[in-house]
Design a protein around this motif. Structure first.
Motif, mmCIF file in Angstrom:
data_model
loop_
_atom_site.group_PDB
_atom_site.id
_atom_site.type_symbol
_atom_site.label_atom_id
_atom_site.label_comp_id
_atom_site.label_asym_id
_atom_site.label_seq_id
_atom_site.Cartn_x
_atom_site.Cartn_y
_atom_site.Cartn_z
ATOM 1 N N UNK A 28 0.922 -1.259 0.010
ATOM 2 C CA UNK A 28 -0.056 0.224 -0.080
ATOM 3 C C UNK A 28 0.968 1.168 0.214
ATOM 4 N N UNK A 29 2.110 1.333 0.686
ATOM 5 C CA UNK A 29 2.875 2.551 0.726
ATOM 6 C C UNK A 29 3.393 2.697 -0.698
ATOM 7 N N UNK A 30 3.786 1.855 -1.496
ATOM 8 C CA UNK A 30 4.321 1.946 -2.896
ATOM 9 C C UNK A 30 3.017 2.444 -3.639
ATOM 10 N N UNK A 31 1.878 1.841 -3.741
ATOM 11 C CA UNK A 31 0.702 2.306 -4.335
ATOM 12 C C UNK A 31 0.668 3.829 -3.889
ATOM 13 N N UNK A 89 -1.083 -14.137 -3.074
ATOM 14 C CA UNK A 89 -0.100 -15.403 -3.415
ATOM 15 C C UNK A 89 0.335 -15.394 -4.880
ATOM 16 N N UNK A 90 -0.572 -15.371 -5.889
ATOM 17 C CA UNK A 90 -0.111 -15.562 -7.070
ATOM 18 C C UNK A 90 0.536 -14.268 -7.649
ATOM 19 N N UNK A 91 0.183 -12.931 -7.151
ATOM 20 C CA UNK A 91 1.007 -11.537 -7.416
ATOM 21 C C UNK A 91 2.361 -11.899 -6.794
ATOM 22 N N UNK A 92 2.570 -12.231 -5.629
ATOM 23 C CA UNK A 92 3.901 -12.602 -5.154
ATOM 24 C C UNK A 92 4.810 -13.688 -6.053
ATOM 25 N N UNK A 93 4.221 -14.709 -6.477
ATOM 26 C CA UNK A 93 4.838 -15.649 -7.135
ATOM 27 C C UNK A 93 5.120 -15.172 -8.478
ATOM 28 N N UNK A 94 4.444 -14.217 -9.004
ATOM 29 C CA UNK A 94 4.557 -13.886 -10.605
ATOM 30 C C UNK A 94 5.181 -12.463 -10.556
ATOM 31 N N UNK A 95 5.568 -11.954 -9.504
ATOM 32 C CA UNK A 95 5.931 -10.378 -9.363
ATOM 33 C C UNK A 95 5.031 -9.508 -9.962
ATOM 34 N N UNK A 96 3.803 -9.574 -9.641
ATOM 35 C CA UNK A 96 2.897 -8.990 -10.530
ATOM 36 C C UNK A 96 2.127 -8.139 -9.585
ATOM 37 N N UNK A 97 2.212 -6.707 -9.674
ATOM 38 C CA UNK A 97 1.875 -5.598 -8.685
ATOM 39 C C UNK A 97 0.152 -5.534 -8.530
ATOM 40 N N UNK A 102 -4.790 -5.074 -5.635
ATOM 41 C CA UNK A 102 -6.093 -5.147 -5.333
ATOM 42 C C UNK A 102 -6.651 -6.271 -4.346
ATOM 43 N N UNK A 103 -5.689 -7.095 -4.088
ATOM 44 C CA UNK A 103 -6.172 -8.245 -3.178
ATOM 45 C C UNK A 103 -6.407 -7.713 -1.821
ATOM 46 N N UNK A 104 -5.951 -6.645 -1.487
ATOM 47 C CA UNK A 104 -6.120 -6.051 -0.162
ATOM 48 C C UNK A 104 -7.533 -5.729 -0.069
ATOM 49 N N UNK A 124 -21.718 -1.667 0.341
ATOM 50 C CA UNK A 124 -20.378 -1.328 0.051
ATOM 51 C C UNK A 124 -20.028 -1.663 -1.303
ATOM 52 N N UNK A 125 -20.686 -2.045 -2.433
ATOM 53 C CA UNK A 125 -20.030 -2.504 -3.377
ATOM 54 C C UNK A 125 -19.453 -1.043 -4.361
ATOM 55 N N UNK A 126 -20.030 -0.068 -4.125
ATOM 56 C CA UNK A 126 -19.707 1.071 -4.925
ATOM 57 C C UNK A 126 -18.378 1.560 -4.270
ATOM 58 N N UNK A 127 -18.244 1.740 -2.958
ATOM 59 C CA UNK A 127 -16.680 1.996 -2.597
ATOM 60 C C UNK A 127 -15.694 0.829 -2.750
ATOM 61 N N UNK A 128 -16.280 -0.212 -2.836
ATOM 62 C CA UNK A 128 -15.222 -1.395 -3.112
ATOM 63 C C UNK A 128 -14.639 -1.091 -4.618
ATOM 64 N N UNK A 129 -15.545 -0.991 -5.327
ATOM 65 C CA UNK A 129 -15.209 -0.677 -6.979
ATOM 66 C C UNK A 129 -14.569 0.395 -7.046
ATOM 67 N N UNK A 130 -14.798 1.514 -6.348
ATOM 68 C CA UNK A 130 -13.882 2.608 -6.515
ATOM 69 C C UNK A 130 -12.610 2.498 -6.061
ATOM 70 N N UNK A 131 -12.316 1.797 -5.055
ATOM 71 C CA UNK A 131 -11.041 1.617 -4.368
ATOM 72 C C UNK A 131 -10.124 0.661 -5.547
ATOM 73 N N UNK A 132 -10.930 -0.451 -5.807
ATOM 74 C CA UNK A 132 -10.349 -1.144 -6.963
ATOM 75 C C UNK A 132 -9.845 -0.373 -8.268
#
Length: 285
Positions: A28-31, A89-97, A102-104, A124-132
């Motif tokens: 999150x800090x890098x984002x 897990x998949x993002x870490x394994x593939x070094x895909x940010x 988005x997993x957070x 909360x679907x609207x706030x969730x979509x906005x954050x994604x």
């Protein structure tokens, strides 16, 4: 819920917050740094503010108090949480940010749904979509979307210029207008304005109860974005040919803002028209 379980909920909440901080703080800090350092991704700040406003606007919903006083402990939320952790897990394994970031929000949404129950999805679907949406898309996805949009905008702009009386020859995304060459670059494809208008549409549709009205508002987005960006190209070309004293970038900057404000005004106008129709329909009943 048993009293012992209810008393354990604050402890479980603190533990979950600690685990989330440990897992996602570096991500999150890098984002957030990316939002502030790269103007291309600065919309993440605005989207975060809009999502926070929607959550605050629904702060009086009964399920919020239920989550604190008597949590639902909805088992279905584990599907959301596990999905988010798998993406991490998949993002870490593939070094895909993208997957890591988005997993957070998926895991956080799942944890809230655990306490609130299925109502969390509808509330909360609207706030969730906005954050994604605040998470930058992978470059390969952006390129895949941008290329056909550029082509479509180029075709439409060439047709509009031809109807306006200009002699136009199109070579892919380059328009030859009476010897003047104008290239439709990625910024003119409408991809940025689309996501900005999508966020605005989500906020505008938050108070709409009719699913049909919501879908109508969303379905208008794509043609509005394409048309507004085609008009942006047409106006830039017309001004550059008529007043060649300034550069194309000078006119394109103004045309870009005008196209966005025009599309924004149209979406807001449609939203107001839908409200008026709803009021008129209720008055007849």
């Amino acid at each position: 819920m048993p009293i012992a379980t209810r008393h354990r909920m604050p402890v479980l909440g603190i533990a979950a917050a600690g685990i989330l901080a440990w897992l996602y703080m570096p991500i999150l800090s890098k984002l957030v740094s990316l939002w502030f350092q790269e103007p291309e991704y600065a919309q993440g700040i605005v989207l975060t503010v809009l999502a926070s406003y929607l959550v605050w606007d629904r702060r009086n919903a009964p399920c919020w108090f239920q989550m604190v006083e008597e949590p639902v402990c909805w088992r279905g939320s584990w599907i959301i949480i596990i999905t988010g952790l798998l993406l991490l897990t998949i993002g870490h394994a593939a070094t895909e940010f993208f997957s890591q970031r988005i997993s957070f929000f998926i895991v956080l949404w799942g944890l809230i749904a655990y306490g609130m129950g299925p109502q969390a999805i509808s509330i909360l679907w609207e706030p969730a979509v906005l954050m994604m949406m605040a998470v930058p898309l992978p470059a390969i996805v952006v390129d895949t979307i941008t290329l056909p949009l550029k082509t479509l905008v180029s075709i439409l702009a060439a047709a509009m210029l031809h109807v306006s009386g200009y002699s136009v020859v199109r070579y892919g995304n380059i328009l030859d207008i009476s010897g003047f060459h104008l290239e439709v670059v990625s910024a003119c494809s409408g991809i940025r304005s689309f996501f900005a208008l999508l966020a605005i549409t989500i906020v505008l549709s938050a108070g709409m109860r009719s699913i049909f009205s919501r879908l109508s508002l969303f379905f208008l987005l794509v043609p509005v974005v394409i048309l507004s960006n085609a008009l942006r190209i047409v106006s830039t070309a017309a001004l550059s040919l008529r007043f060649p004293a300034h550069s194309v970038e000078f006119y394109d900057g103004f045309a870009g803002w005008a196209a966005f404000l025009g599309a924004f005004g149209f979406i807001v106008g449609v939203r107001m028209a839908i409200d008026r129709l709803s009021v008129a329909r209720k008055g007849r009943e």
